[in-house]
Design a protein around this motif. Structure first.
Motif, PDB file in Angstrom:
ATOM      1  N   TYR A  50     -39.671  79.858  32.191  1.00 24.93           N
ATOM      2  CA  TYR A  50     -39.681  80.348  30.696  1.00 24.93           C
ATOM      3  C   TYR A  50     -40.145  81.490  30.259  1.00 24.93           C
ATOM      4  CZ  TYR A  50     -38.241  75.591  29.671  1.00 24.93           C
ATOM      5  OH  TYR A  50     -37.574  74.151  29.781  1.00 24.93           O
ATOM      6  N   ARG A  51     -39.681  82.290  29.148  1.00 27.52           N
ATOM      7  CA  ARG A  51     -40.151  83.477  28.829  1.00 27.52           C
ATOM      8  C   ARG A  51     -41.066  83.198  27.505  1.00 27.52           C
ATOM      9  NH1 ARG A  51     -37.299  87.752  30.495  1.00 27.52           N
ATOM     10  NH2 ARG A  51     -37.331  89.003  28.486  1.00 27.52           N
ATOM     11  N   TYR A  52     -42.306  84.070  27.635  1.00 24.63           N
ATOM     12  CA  TYR A  52     -43.229  84.084  26.434  1.00 24.63           C
ATOM     13  C   TYR A  52     -43.790  85.514  26.379  1.00 24.63           C
ATOM     14  CZ  TYR A  52     -43.829  79.138  27.939  1.00 24.63           C
ATOM     15  OH  TYR A  52     -43.417  77.825  28.288  1.00 24.63           O
ATOM     16  N   THR A  53     -44.256  85.720  25.023  1.00 23.60           N
ATOM     17  CA  THR A  53     -45.322  86.628  24.477  1.00 23.60           C
ATOM     18  C   THR A  53     -46.657  86.417  24.467  1.00 23.60           C
ATOM     19  OG1 THR A  53     -43.011  87.534  23.385  1.00 23.60           O
ATOM     20  CG2 THR A  53     -45.276  88.645  23.020  1.00 23.60           C
ATOM     21  N   SER A  54     -47.340  87.218  25.113  1.00 26.38           N
ATOM     22  CA  SER A  54     -48.909  87.117  25.024  1.00 26.38           C
ATOM     23  C   SER A  54     -49.451  87.330  23.853  1.00 26.38           C
ATOM     24  CB  SER A  54     -49.483  87.863  26.241  1.00 26.38           C
ATOM     25  OG  SER A  54     -51.033  87.779  25.977  1.00 26.38           O
ATOM     26  N   ILE A  55     -50.390  86.272  23.237  1.00 24.71           N
ATOM     27  CA  ILE A  55     -51.152  86.533  21.996  1.00 24.71           C
ATOM     28  C   ILE A  55     -52.581  86.695  22.347  1.00 24.71           C
ATOM     29  CG2 ILE A  55     -51.908  85.327  19.936  1.00 24.71           C
ATOM     30  CD1 ILE A  55     -49.178  84.034  19.703  1.00 24.71           C
ATOM     31  N   ALA A  56     -52.969  85.835  22.994  1.00 22.12           N
ATOM     32  CA  ALA A  56     -54.561  85.749  23.729  1.00 22.12           C
ATOM     33  C   ALA A  56     -54.625  85.086  24.909  1.00 22.12           C
ATOM     34  CB  ALA A  56     -55.487  85.364  22.389  1.00 22.12           C
ATOM     35  N   ARG A  57     -56.059  85.098  25.323  1.00 26.41           N
ATOM     36  CA  ARG A  57     -56.337  84.213  26.406  1.00 26.41           C
ATOM     37  C   ARG A  57     -57.719  83.881  26.273  1.00 26.41           C
ATOM     38  NH1 ARG A  57     -56.159  81.952  30.761  1.00 26.41           N
ATOM     39  NH2 ARG A  57     -57.180  82.047  32.535  1.00 26.41           N
ATOM     40  N   ILE A  58     -58.100  82.529  26.383  1.00 25.68           N
ATOM     41  CA  ILE A  58     -59.428  81.852  26.270  1.00 25.68           C
ATOM     42  C   ILE A  58     -60.341  82.816  27.472  1.00 25.68           C
ATOM     43  CG2 ILE A  58     -60.734  79.798  26.367  1.00 25.68           C
ATOM     44  CD1 ILE A  58     -58.666  78.630  24.696  1.00 25.68           C
ATOM     45  N   ASP A  59     -61.479  83.183  27.099  1.00 28.90           N
ATOM     46  CA  ASP A  59     -62.291  83.731  28.023  1.00 28.90           C
ATOM     47  C   ASP A  59     -62.851  82.703  29.210  1.00 28.90           C
ATOM     48  OD1 ASP A  59     -61.738  86.160  26.682  1.00 28.90           O
ATOM     49  OD2 ASP A  59     -63.904  85.914  25.801  1.00 28.90           O
ATOM     50  N   ASN A  60     -63.170  81.759  28.714  1.00 30.61           N
ATOM     51  CA  ASN A  60     -63.818  80.764  29.737  1.00 30.61           C
ATOM     52  C   ASN A  60     -63.005  79.229  29.129  1.00 30.61           C
ATOM     53  OD1 ASN A  60     -65.148  78.872  31.323  1.00 30.61           O
ATOM     54  ND2 ASN A  60     -66.920  79.395  30.527  1.00 30.61           N
ATOM     55  N   PRO A  61     -61.968  79.062  29.750  1.00 31.80           N
ATOM     56  CA  PRO A  61     -61.364  77.831  29.507  1.00 31.80           C
ATOM     57  C   PRO A  61     -61.871  76.303  29.860  1.00 31.80           C
ATOM     58  CG  PRO A  61     -60.077  78.750  31.142  1.00 31.80           C
ATOM     59  CD  PRO A  61     -61.003  79.556  30.718  1.00 31.80           C
ATOM     60  N   SER A  62     -63.094  76.393  30.559  1.00 31.15           N
ATOM     61  CA  SER A  62     -63.613  75.270  30.993  1.00 31.15           C
ATOM     62  C   SER A  62     -63.951  74.321  30.004  1.00 31.15           C
ATOM     63  CB  SER A  62     -64.963  75.681  31.706  1.00 31.15           C
ATOM     64  OG  SER A  62     -65.817  74.422  32.107  1.00 31.15           O
ATOM     65  N   GLY A  63     -63.565  73.004  30.112  1.00 31.21           N
ATOM     66  CA  GLY A  63     -63.694  72.136  28.871  1.00 31.21           C
ATOM     67  C   GLY A  63     -62.674  72.140  27.999  1.00 31.21           C
ATOM     68  N   LEU A  64     -61.440  73.021  28.127  1.00 33.58           N
ATOM     69  CA  LEU A  64     -60.389  72.992  27.170  1.00 33.58           C
ATOM     70  C   LEU A  64     -59.478  71.929  27.135  1.00 33.58           C
ATOM     71  CD1 LEU A  64     -58.868  74.626  24.976  1.00 33.58           C
ATOM     72  CD2 LEU A  64     -57.486  75.503  26.873  1.00 33.58           C
ATOM     73  N   THR A  65     -59.204  71.199  28.290  1.00 35.91           N
ATOM     74  CA  THR A  65     -58.447  70.085  28.517  1.00 35.91           C
ATOM     75  C   THR A  65     -59.136  68.951  27.909  1.00 35.91           C
ATOM     76  OG1 THR A  65     -57.361  70.985  30.519  1.00 35.91           O
ATOM     77  CG2 THR A  65     -57.249  68.668  30.119  1.00 35.91           C
ATOM     78  N   ALA A  66     -60.408  68.760  27.891  1.00 35.67           N
ATOM     79  CA  ALA A  66     -60.918  67.727  27.348  1.00 35.67           C
ATOM     80  C   ALA A  66     -61.085  67.813  25.845  1.00 35.67           C
ATOM     81  CB  ALA A  66     -62.484  67.554  27.816  1.00 35.67           C
ATOM     82  N   ALA A  67     -61.403  68.967  25.505  1.00 35.88           N
ATOM     83  CA  ALA A  67     -61.345  69.306  23.860  1.00 35.88           C
ATOM     84  C   ALA A  67     -60.070  69.116  23.248  1.00 35.88           C
ATOM     85  CB  ALA A  67     -61.600  70.744  23.543  1.00 35.88           C
TER      86      ALA A  67
END
Length: 152
Positions: free
Chosen positions: A122-139
């Motif tokens: 798929y095609r996307y346009t970038s908005i942002a990136r989480i600097d340290n995504p550790s724990g994101l899945t659980a959150a």
């Protein structure tokens, strides 16, 4: 990734897309430029992540809408999404691989927060990136979730 669900957003004193015109859906705080490295806080429950906004028209337009509180919908066990009523500028490209913590625009109005890394066509346009995504899945969990976005 094809979907057409209608979503709502909680207001909690913050901007909301549902039931507003494009003129009053945007924050009028004057933040219209996005210098490289602009930071944003993403809050999910009690967990706070820092993200770096993309230095592009889409990142700038998203930044102008902050703060936002969005009820994001679970999809494919790897992402949460929200459909805006008004479009953001887009310049989509295929990233090849989605990274955990990518905040991307699908089409011109679907905000997508990815919580798993995987290959994509798929095609996307970038908005942002989480600097340290550790724990994101659980959150984010595996259900729909409320996510707050604000400038740091």
């Amino acid at each position: 990734m094809i979907f057409s669900l209608s979503l709502s957003m909680s207001s909690c004193g913050k901007n909301n897309e549902l039931g507003t015109t494009p003129e009053n859906a945007n924050n009028t705080n004057g933040n219209t430029t996005n210098p490289a490295g602009s930071k944003m806080k993403i809050t999910i429950g009690a967990v706070v992540f820092t993200a770096t906004l993309s230095n592009n028209a889409t990142g700038n337009a998203f930044k102008a809408r902050l703060p936002l509180t969005l009820n994001m919908t679970e999809l494919n066990s790897n992402e949460k999404y929200f459909d805006f009523q008004t479009a953001l500028p887009s310049n989509a490209a295929n990233p090849g691989t989605i990274q955990t913590g990518d905040l991307l625009l699908y089409g011109s109005n679907t905000l997508v927060l990815f919580y798993k890394t995987f290959s994509t066509s798929y095609r996307y346009t970038s908005i942002a990136r989480i600097d340290n995504p550790s724990g994101l899945t659980a959150a984010l969990g595996n259900e729909n979730v409320t996510v707050e976005f604000e400038l740091e």
